[in-house]
Design a protein around this motif. Structure first.
Motif, PDB file in Angstrom:
ATOM      1  N   GLU A 181       0.832  -1.189   0.000  1.00 38.60           N
ATOM      2  CA  GLU A 181       0.000   0.000   0.000  1.00 38.60           C
ATOM      3  C   GLU A 181       0.869   1.242   0.000  1.00 38.60           C
ATOM      4  O   GLU A 181       2.048   1.201   0.347  1.00 38.60           O
ATOM      5  N   THR A 182       0.259   2.356  -0.369  1.00 35.41           N
ATOM      6  CA  THR A 182       0.959   3.626  -0.326  1.00 35.41           C
ATOM      7  C   THR A 182      -0.027   4.728   0.026  1.00 35.41           C
ATOM      8  O   THR A 182      -1.232   4.588  -0.202  1.00 35.41           O
ATOM      9  N   GLY A 183       0.468   5.797   0.608  1.00 33.67           N
ATOM     10  CA  GLY A 183      -0.375   6.892   1.046  1.00 33.67           C
ATOM     11  C   GLY A 183      -0.562   7.949  -0.026  1.00 33.67           C
ATOM     12  O   GLY A 183      -0.226   7.764  -1.188  1.00 33.67           O
ATOM     13  N   SER A 184      -1.078   9.091   0.397  1.00 34.14           N
ATOM     14  CA  SER A 184      -1.478  10.121  -0.558  1.00 34.14           C
ATOM     15  C   SER A 184      -0.496  11.287  -0.593  1.00 34.14           C
ATOM     16  O   SER A 184       0.281  11.510   0.342  1.00 34.14           O
ATOM     17  N   ILE A 185      -0.575  12.013  -1.703  1.00 36.17           N
ATOM     18  CA  ILE A 185       0.112  13.297  -1.881  1.00 36.17           C
ATOM     19  C   ILE A 185      -0.966  14.296  -2.268  1.00 36.17           C
ATOM     20  O   ILE A 185      -1.702  14.068  -3.235  1.00 36.17           O
ATOM     21  N   SER A 186      -1.078  15.389  -1.526  1.00 37.70           N
ATOM     22  CA  SER A 186      -2.168  16.323  -1.815  1.00 37.70           C
ATOM     23  C   SER A 186      -1.786  17.759  -1.468  1.00 37.70           C
ATOM     24  O   SER A 186      -0.856  17.995  -0.695  1.00 37.70           O
ATOM     25  N   HIS A 187      -2.527  18.681  -2.085  1.00 35.68           N
ATOM     26  CA  HIS A 187      -2.387  20.109  -1.809  1.00 35.68           C
ATOM     27  C   HIS A 187      -0.936  20.567  -1.998  1.00 35.68           C
ATOM     28  O   HIS A 187      -0.247  20.970  -1.058  1.00 35.68           O
ATOM     29  N   VAL A 188      -0.497  20.460  -3.251  1.00 36.96           N
ATOM     30  CA  VAL A 188       0.852  20.874  -3.636  1.00 36.96           C
ATOM     31  C   VAL A 188       0.728  21.975  -4.682  1.00 36.96           C
ATOM     32  O   VAL A 188       0.007  21.813  -5.673  1.00 36.96           O
ATOM     33  N   ARG A 189       1.420  23.064  -4.475  1.00 36.93           N
ATOM     34  CA  ARG A 189       1.320  24.212  -5.377  1.00 36.93           C
ATOM     35  C   ARG A 189       2.712  24.579  -5.903  1.00 36.93           C
ATOM     36  O   ARG A 189       3.667  24.743  -5.131  1.00 36.93           O
ATOM     37  N   PHE A 190       2.792  24.716  -7.239  1.00 40.04           N
ATOM     38  CA  PHE A 190       4.002  25.186  -7.904  1.00 40.04           C
ATOM     39  C   PHE A 190       3.670  26.509  -8.590  1.00 40.04           C
ATOM     40  O   PHE A 190       2.736  26.566  -9.404  1.00 40.04           O
ATOM     41  N   SER A 191       4.421  27.558  -8.306  1.00 41.35           N
ATOM     42  CA  SER A 191       4.155  28.844  -8.938  1.00 41.35           C
ATOM     43  C   SER A 191       5.461  29.545  -9.281  1.00 41.35           C
ATOM     44  O   SER A 191       6.461  29.430  -8.560  1.00 41.35           O
ATOM     45  N   ASN A 192       5.431  30.236 -10.402  1.00 41.08           N
ATOM     46  CA  ASN A 192       6.600  30.993 -10.867  1.00 41.08           C
ATOM     47  C   ASN A 192       7.834  30.088 -10.977  1.00 41.08           C
ATOM     48  O   ASN A 192       8.855  30.301 -10.321  1.00 41.08           O
ATOM     49  N   ILE A 193       7.695  29.070 -11.833  1.00 40.40           N
ATOM     50  CA  ILE A 193       8.771  28.111 -12.066  1.00 40.40           C
ATOM     51  C   ILE A 193       9.286  28.294 -13.490  1.00 40.40           C
ATOM     52  O   ILE A 193       8.510  28.286 -14.447  1.00 40.40           O
ATOM     53  N   MET A 194      10.595  28.457 -13.637  1.00 42.62           N
ATOM     54  CA  MET A 194      11.242  28.479 -14.953  1.00 42.62           C
ATOM     55  C   MET A 194      12.173  27.281 -15.019  1.00 42.62           C
ATOM     56  O   MET A 194      13.069  27.139 -14.182  1.00 42.62           O
ATOM     57  N   ALA A 195      11.949  26.413 -15.998  1.00 44.54           N
ATOM     58  CA  ALA A 195      12.722  25.173 -16.066  1.00 44.54           C
ATOM     59  C   ALA A 195      13.227  24.930 -17.482  1.00 44.54           C
ATOM     60  O   ALA A 195      12.518  25.156 -18.461  1.00 44.54           O
ATOM     61  N   THR A 196      14.455  24.461 -17.570  1.00 44.28           N
ATOM     62  CA  THR A 196      15.046  23.977 -18.816  1.00 44.28           C
ATOM     63  C   THR A 196      15.453  22.534 -18.583  1.00 44.28           C
ATOM     64  O   THR A 196      16.144  22.229 -17.606  1.00 44.28           O
ATOM     65  N   SER A 197      15.011  21.644 -19.473  1.00 41.93           N
ATOM     66  CA  SER A 197      15.166  20.226 -19.185  1.00 41.93           C
ATOM     67  C   SER A 197      15.359  19.430 -20.469  1.00 41.93           C
ATOM     68  O   SER A 197      15.227  19.957 -21.575  1.00 41.93           O
ATOM     69  N   GLU A 198      15.664  18.135 -20.293  1.00 42.07           N
ATOM     70  CA  GLU A 198      15.704  17.188 -21.401  1.00 42.07           C
ATOM     71  C   GLU A 198      14.609  16.144 -21.250  1.00 42.07           C
ATOM     72  O   GLU A 198      14.637  15.106 -21.890  1.00 42.07           O
ATOM     73  N   SER A 199      13.660  16.434 -20.372  1.00 39.69           N
ATOM     74  CA  SER A 199      12.518  15.557 -20.156  1.00 39.69           C
ATOM     75  C   SER A 199      11.360  16.408 -19.668  1.00 39.69           C
ATOM     76  O   SER A 199      11.453  17.636 -19.629  1.00 39.69           O
ATOM     77  N   GLY A 200      10.240  15.772 -19.289  1.00 38.25           N
ATOM     78  CA  GLY A 200       9.062  16.512 -18.879  1.00 38.25           C
ATOM     79  C   GLY A 200       8.684  16.254 -17.430  1.00 38.25           C
ATOM     80  O   GLY A 200       9.296  15.444 -16.722  1.00 38.25           O
ATOM     81  N   ILE A 201       7.655  16.935 -16.985  1.00 42.20           N
ATOM     82  CA  ILE A 201       7.098  16.753 -15.656  1.00 42.20           C
ATOM     83  C   ILE A 201       6.346  15.423 -15.609  1.00 42.20           C
ATOM     84  O   ILE A 201       5.610  15.082 -16.536  1.00 42.20           O
ATOM     85  N   VAL A 202       6.527  14.663 -14.525  1.00 44.06           N
ATOM     86  CA  VAL A 202       5.869  13.367 -14.358  1.00 44.06           C
ATOM     87  C   VAL A 202       5.050  13.380 -13.078  1.00 44.06           C
ATOM     88  O   VAL A 202       5.564  13.717 -12.005  1.00 44.06           O
ATOM     89  N   ILE A 203       3.760  13.005 -13.188  1.00 51.54           N
ATOM     90  CA  ILE A 203       2.886  12.812 -12.030  1.00 51.54           C
ATOM     91  C   ILE A 203       2.294  11.415 -12.171  1.00 51.54           C
ATOM     92  O   ILE A 203       1.523  11.159 -13.094  1.00 51.54           O
ATOM     93  N   TYR A 204       2.637  10.512 -11.263  1.00 55.85           N
ATOM     94  CA  TYR A 204       2.294   9.100 -11.452  1.00 55.85           C
ATOM     95  C   TYR A 204       1.730   8.514 -10.163  1.00 55.85           C
ATOM     96  O   TYR A 204       2.427   8.355  -9.151  1.00 55.85           O
ATOM     97  N   GLY A 205       0.437   8.177 -10.192  1.00 53.97           N
ATOM     98  CA  GLY A 205      -0.181   7.460  -9.091  1.00 53.97           C
ATOM     99  C   GLY A 205      -0.464   6.028  -9.497  1.00 53.97           C
ATOM    100  O   GLY A 205      -0.762   5.742 -10.655  1.00 53.97           O
ATOM    101  N   SER A 206      -0.379   5.116  -8.536  1.00 55.02           N
ATOM    102  CA  SER A 206      -0.625   3.711  -8.849  1.00 55.02           C
ATOM    103  C   SER A 206      -2.090   3.330  -8.712  1.00 55.02           C
ATOM    104  O   SER A 206      -2.455   2.190  -8.985  1.00 55.02           O
TER     105      SER A 206
END
Length: 528
Positions: A366-391
């Motif tokens: 089993e696994t618990g939860s992730i909630s109420h997370v805020r990202f604001s004013n983010i500047m990113a340079t990357s070689e991949s993308g944002i990942v959000i993965y729940g089972s």
């Protein structure tokens, strides 16, 4: 009236003198210079006994200041006690012994805690309070002496058959400059965490320099009321597990104005709460900021604030990982510049600027939860993308992005590493590292996801596995309000869509735009 005022002033002066005298009396013999106990700054003599004697005298007399003067002092493990300040004077260096036997074990101090190995490092305190380490001197762990610096570490936490490259995944022919290297001898025998505070209160670390840790650099275990300000950590980037600052089961913490270069996570927060981190520069071979991997207990984390931070040349920028039954909530990440890329070698992560995942790990079902997370004013340079993965359903919810600017560039390591998602650590090797299309933001089993004012810039020459701006699956509610992309003409991705939705529910989408007229706007599939 004047006479009364003078009498009153005199009384205040007398009281202040009494208070000052009382403060001095509480630290009799307030300064203890280690050279007065026989310590030699010759870079050869093992001074562990001499330094410990100075500390013991300070403790016996009720506390005070331990002076480390200019020069190089070799040492092993030193135990600290309540009510003392370690003052590293300008030009001073505490240099870790190159003999593993000079480092004691956690069990020698009646505690066990998470860490890479079970030994301690240079300073350790357990069940103490009111300790500070200050000054402009240096603590050098001599980490390279514990490693085979020309080696490459291998791991068994993935199966290459699930990767895009198959058996060719992570082949050294694609590069080996990033390490990680192997440690000498047994894993449990190498020097431990350089500074450990276990079950401590009121700890202060100010302005000190730490270098070349062979392990985690600083760990706070079950501690509270912590201030870390103005420190510099400069570890060898190829040494694995050389985290910067780790907080386990701790609370009421501020970390500010620090520069941290670590061959693993720069700042790690596990089962901890009430933390503010500001004005820091972070360089990591794993996460610049990591929350989670709580594989040691089911405790909660929350009330975390990260602001005004620069993360550069890292494997991941911000990572939030739920692997057991605890809950993680109330996190704000704001005003952050992120630079991530693919790295060669056995490092966890594949260049994601932001990673959020909740899956069972290391023997848990089993696994618990992730909630109420805020990202604001983010500047990113990357070689991949944002990942959000729940089972599964209900594990990730109420995630908010506002004013995000993401540029995705072609990687020189794409042939050996690109086009995969990395979810380590996980029970299932099929989810360790596996082939997957890469979108600027990919999400599965995240509910009530909001994306507002997001700009995506796609670099030239990206492989065909780079697809959509936003790819969302298995959701109940999704909001996208303001999404613009810049994408080259004749891009491999121009025949895919800005937004791809599958197995989803209610959507609120407005203000989509693209520089490429061939780009589809929204594609919905219910059958995959």
């Amino acid at each position: 009236m004047i006479k009364s005022f003078l009498l009153f002033t005199g009384l205040l002066f007398t009281l202040s003198q009494t208070a000052a005298q009382s403060t001095r009396d509480s630290f009799p013999g307030s300064e203890y210079n280690i050279t007065h106990y026989g310590a030699k700054a010759d870079g050869k003599t093992n001074n562990t006994v001499f330094i410990q004697q100075a500390v013991n005298d300070c403790h016996k007399n009720g506390g005070g200041k331990i002076i480390i003067p200019a020069g190089i002092f070799i040492t092993g493990t030193i135990q600290l006690f309540s009510n003392m300040n370690i003052e590293l004077e300008p030009g001073s260096v505490l240099s870790g012994s190159t003999d593993d036997k000079d480092y004691l074990y956690q069990k020698d101090f009646d505690f066990t805690g998470p860490g890479a190995g079970s030994r301690t490092g240079i300073f350790v305190a357990h069940n103490e309070q009111n300790i500070s380490i200050t000054g402009s001197g240096t603590i050098n762990g001599n980490g390279t002496s514990s490693m085979y610096m020309d080696s490459l570490q291998q791991g068994d936490n993935l199966n290459s058959k699930f990767t895009r490259q198959g058996s060719d995944y992570m082949n050294p022919k694609y590069g080996r400059a990033d390490g990680p290297v192997m440690w000498k001898g047994g894993y449990e025998n190498r020097p431990g965490v350089m500074l450990i505070f276990s079950s401590c209160k009121n700890i202060r670390l100010y302005n000190i320099n730490l270098k070349e840790s062979p392990n985690w650099t600083i760990a706070f275990l079950n501690s509270e009321d912590i201030k870390v300000n103005g420190i510099t950590i400069e570890n060898n980037m190829n040494i694995p597990n050389s985290d910067g600052v780790d907080f386990y089961d701790s609370k009421n913490i501020t970390i500010s104005d620090c520069v941290i270069q670590a061959g693993d996570d720069a700042i790690a927060v596990i089962s901890s709460s009430n933390i503010t981190a500001t004005n820091c520069i972070l360089h990591s071979r794993s996460c610049g900021i990591r929350v989670g991997y709580n594989v040691f207990n089911n405790n909660n984390s929350g009330n975390l604030l990260f602001n005004n931070i620069r993360i550069y040349d890292s494997n991941r920028g911000i990572g939030i990982f739920q692997r057991r039954r605890g809950h993680m909530d109330n996190m704000i990440f704001s005003n952050i510049i992120i630079g991530t890329r693919l790295h060669s070698g056995q490092w966890w992560g594949h260049g994601e600027p932001i990673h959020i995942s909740s899956i069972p790990g290391l023997g848990d079902r089993e696994t618990g939860s992730i909630s109420h997370v805020r990202f604001s004013n983010i500047m990113a340079t990357s070689e991949s993308g944002i990942v959000i993965y729940g089972s599964g359903e209900g594990l990730i919810h109420d995630i908010y992005f506002d004013n995000i600017n993401l540029t995705i560039n072609k990687s020189p390591l794409e042939e050996g590493y690109g086009g995969n998602i990395d979810l380590r650590p996980t029970n299932e090797l099929a989810l360790g590292v596996f082939s997957h299309d890469i979108s600027a933001l990919y999400s599965t089993f995240a509910d009530n996801l909001e994306i507002r004012n997001m700009a995506i810039s796609w670099g030239a020459g990206l492989p065909a596995y780079f697809k959509h701006d936003v790819d969302c699956a298995n959701f109940n509610t999704l909001t996208i309000d303001g999404l613009h992309e810049e994408i080259p003409e004749n891009s491999a991705a121009e025949n895919s869509s800005i937004v791809f939705l599958h197995k989803g529910g209610i959507t609120h989408i407005r203000e989509l735009s693209s520089s490429n007229k061939k780009r589809k706007f929204i594609l919905r599939s219910e059958n995959d």
